[in-house]
Scaffold this active site. Structure first.
Site, mmCIF file in Angstrom:
data_model
loop_
_atom_site.group_PDB
_atom_site.id
_atom_site.type_symbol
_atom_site.label_atom_id
_atom_site.label_comp_id
_atom_site.label_asym_id
_atom_site.label_seq_id
_atom_site.Cartn_x
_atom_site.Cartn_y
_atom_site.Cartn_z
ATOM 1 N N ARG A 15 0.830 -1.193 0.000
ATOM 2 C CA ARG A 15 0.000 0.000 0.000
ATOM 3 C C ARG A 15 0.872 1.253 0.000
ATOM 4 N NH1 ARG A 15 -3.642 -1.382 5.176
ATOM 5 N NH2 ARG A 15 -1.661 -2.375 5.742
ATOM 6 N N LYS A 75 1.747 1.936 7.454
ATOM 7 C CA LYS A 75 2.082 1.127 8.622
ATOM 8 C C LYS A 75 3.077 1.857 9.517
ATOM 9 C CE LYS A 75 0.752 -2.317 9.524
ATOM 10 N NZ LYS A 75 -0.473 -2.617 10.344
ATOM 11 N N TYR A 94 -0.864 4.369 10.840
ATOM 12 C CA TYR A 94 -1.246 3.373 11.836
ATOM 13 C C TYR A 94 -0.032 3.107 12.715
ATOM 14 C CZ TYR A 94 -5.448 2.164 9.129
ATOM 15 O OH TYR A 94 -6.662 2.198 8.472
ATOM 16 N N HIS A 96 -0.559 1.341 16.325
ATOM 17 C CA HIS A 96 -0.844 0.177 17.166
ATOM 18 C C HIS A 96 0.218 0.021 18.259
ATOM 19 C CE1 HIS A 96 -4.099 -0.977 14.495
ATOM 20 N NE2 HIS A 96 -3.272 -0.934 13.467
ATOM 21 N N GLU A 118 -5.606 4.755 13.957
ATOM 22 C CA GLU A 118 -6.546 3.835 14.602
ATOM 23 C C GLU A 118 -7.246 4.420 15.819
ATOM 24 O OE1 GLU A 118 -2.533 2.863 16.522
ATOM 25 O OE2 GLU A 118 -3.255 3.382 14.520
ATOM 26 N N VAL A 179 -15.045 -5.411 11.529
ATOM 27 C CA VAL A 179 -14.381 -6.625 11.035
ATOM 28 C C VAL A 179 -15.322 -7.815 11.119
ATOM 29 C CG1 VAL A 179 -12.529 -8.281 11.475
ATOM 30 C CG2 VAL A 179 -12.044 -5.845 11.549
ATOM 31 N N ASP A 198 -20.769 -11.350 20.478
ATOM 32 C CA ASP A 198 -20.385 -10.018 20.947
ATOM 33 C C ASP A 198 -20.871 -9.878 22.386
ATOM 34 O OD1 ASP A 198 -19.337 -7.340 19.432
ATOM 35 O OD2 ASP A 198 -20.644 -6.816 21.110
ATOM 36 N N VAL A 239 -11.949 -8.857 17.647
ATOM 37 C CA VAL A 239 -12.202 -8.034 18.828
ATOM 38 C C VAL A 239 -11.312 -6.796 18.790
ATOM 39 C CG1 VAL A 239 -12.077 -7.946 21.343
ATOM 40 C CG2 VAL A 239 -12.907 -10.005 20.206
ATOM 41 N N LEU A 240 -11.874 -5.642 19.095
ATOM 42 C CA LEU A 240 -11.106 -4.402 19.108
ATOM 43 C C LEU A 240 -11.461 -3.580 20.331
ATOM 44 C CD1 LEU A 240 -9.254 -2.233 17.742
ATOM 45 C CD2 LEU A 240 -11.355 -1.299 16.750
ATOM 46 N N VAL A 267 -7.616 -11.328 13.255
ATOM 47 C CA VAL A 267 -7.506 -10.008 12.639
ATOM 48 C C VAL A 267 -7.018 -8.978 13.657
ATOM 49 C CG1 VAL A 267 -8.730 -8.260 11.282
ATOM 50 C CG2 VAL A 267 -9.379 -10.660 11.074
ATOM 51 N N ASP A 270 -2.613 -7.214 15.265
ATOM 52 C CA ASP A 270 -1.812 -5.986 15.361
ATOM 53 C C ASP A 270 -2.142 -5.180 16.610
ATOM 54 O OD1 ASP A 270 -4.269 -5.105 14.523
ATOM 55 O OD2 ASP A 270 -3.581 -4.208 12.654
ATOM 56 N N VAL A 298 -1.520 -12.663 9.936
ATOM 57 C CA VAL A 298 -0.846 -11.598 9.196
ATOM 58 C C VAL A 298 -1.315 -10.243 9.736
ATOM 59 C CG1 VAL A 298 -0.519 -10.534 6.934
ATOM 60 C CG2 VAL A 298 -0.563 -13.024 7.142
ATOM 61 N N ALA A 299 -0.334 -9.423 10.118
ATOM 62 C CA ALA A 299 -0.674 -8.161 10.782
ATOM 63 C C ALA A 299 -1.066 -7.045 9.818
ATOM 64 C CB ALA A 299 0.505 -7.702 11.643
ATOM 65 N N ASN A 300 -0.806 -7.239 8.532
ATOM 66 C CA ASN A 300 -1.203 -6.211 7.552
ATOM 67 C C ASN A 300 -1.954 -6.868 6.397
ATOM 68 O OD1 ASN A 300 1.223 -7.455 6.654
ATOM 69 N ND2 ASN A 300 1.674 -5.750 5.298
#
Length: 374
Positions: A15, A75, A94, A96, A118, A179, A198, A239-240, A267, A270, A298-300
């Protein structure tokens, strides 16, 4: 303002933080834009397009960092970039931080101004700069999960949607945010039997109203999760907690109760991951196996579909980037509460509570207010 766009150098990150259209918009506002050579190549944007839009192309990342007052990235900086970052340089990307203590300490030491995509937050608590990548990652989680369920890739050898006379796969989605919603929609569209969990009953009611008949909602708690994983084929961790570490909903000892070849896609990796056994992987080596369970961490994830991801991301970030460039970060954050919440680190101080708590470091709430009114 002088704005720099370096080429992303994280593993298989294709990206780019700014499109040629974004360059033109910043130029129209009177700013100078310097883009590292081939920065947009992975997303389908040639240097010639950036030059035509008014950018100056620089051959090296060192030159971009060296000249820019504001760096726009996708990133977080990696270790080789830390020495390039200057005191009081604004980084808009981003970060994180809650998942990387070395990065946190490095940005404190460099005394950079770290404004994290974020944690930019609207009054309704939505995260406008996280949403587009969450949408991509949510949809990709099912695409990748379906692939790794194939037997040659060590999965259970099950087709997500099944066929007539053969039941479909069972998919468990942990988290009903952006997500999780996108993951559930994709899985349902492919014909899977989906359960989405949830902790918010109002959110479960909303999901129950909008989801197709093959999606079931359930309250998220340890008892229900332990019961569901016994016969689930694909588990999506979605979960975020904004700016903070994700809680571990799947513990290591739970893996032994899953069927061999079950696939886990975290997901949230990160932000520390909501599956205890997940550690960040790359597109080059995306999976590992523990107790016969396939882990995709995979973090990205959106970096694998850079054209779509870059356009989706810059649609959201550009208006904020223009504000920061036009007003400077202090005035922009003083006048825009959404941007102010994006401030994570400034002048060697942590300004975001979740980051401070993650690493047991001092939280400087007072500095936010002092800096914001400058």
């Amino acid at each position: 303002m002088i704005i720099g766009v370096p080429k992303e150098i994280k593993n298989n990150e294709n990206r780019v933080a700014l499109t040629p259209a974004g360059v033109a918009e910043l130029k129209n506002n009177g700013h100078s834009v310097y883009v590292q050579a081939t920065a947009g190549e992975g997303s389908g944007f040639a240097d010639e397009e950036y030059a035509a839009a008014g950018a100056v192309i620089l051959p090296t990342i060192e030159e971009v960092y060296g000249i820019a007052e504001m760096i726009i990235k996708v990133k977080e900086p990696i270790a080789s970039e830390y020495p390039l970052i200057k005191k009081d340089q604004l980084l808009f990307t981003y970060f994180h931080f809650a998942s990387s203590e070395p990065l946190t300490h490095a940005m404190i030491e460099r005394q950079a101004i770290c404004l994290a995509y974020e944690t930019v937050e609207k009054t309704d608590r939505s995260l406008p700069l996280l949403v587009p990548m969450s949408e991509v990652a949510g949809r990709m989680s099912i695409q990748e999960g379906a692939k790794y369920l194939e037997k040659p890739l060590k999965g259970r050898g099950i087709l997500l949607g099944g066929v007539p006379g053969v039941p479909p796969a069972k998919v468990l989605v942990l988290g009903g945010g952006i997500v999780g919603t996108q993951a559930a929609k994709m899985a349902a569209g492919l014909g899977a039997q989906v359960t989405i969990m949830d902790v918010s009953l109002p959110r479960l009611r909303q999901l129950d109203d909008i989801m197709p008949a093959n999606v079931m909602t359930q309250m998220s708690n340890e008892y229900n999760i332990r019961k569901a994983i016994l016969d689930t084929d694909l588990i999506i961790g979605a979960v975020l907690i904004p700016g903070a570490k994700a809680p571990h909903l799947i513990k290591r000892e739970m893996l032994k109760s899953m069927r061999p070849g079950t696939v886990l896609v975290d997901v949230a990796v990160d932000q520390g991951g909501c599956i205890e056994t997940c550690t960040p992987t790359t597109h080059e080596n995306p999976t590992f196996i523990i107790d016969d369970i396939v882990h995709y961490c995979v973090a990205n994830m959106p970096g694998a579909v850079p054209y779509t991801s870059t356009l989706a991301l810059t649609n959201a970030t550009l208006p904020y980037a223009v504000q920061l460039a036009n007003k400077g970060w202090q005035k922009a954050c003083a006048e825009n509460e959404e941007l102010k919440k994006g401030l994570n680190i400034a002048n060697g101080k942590i300004l975001y509570k979740g980051v401070a708590e993650a690493w047991n470091l001092p939280f400087n709430e007072e500095l936010i207010l002092a800096d914001a009114v400058c």
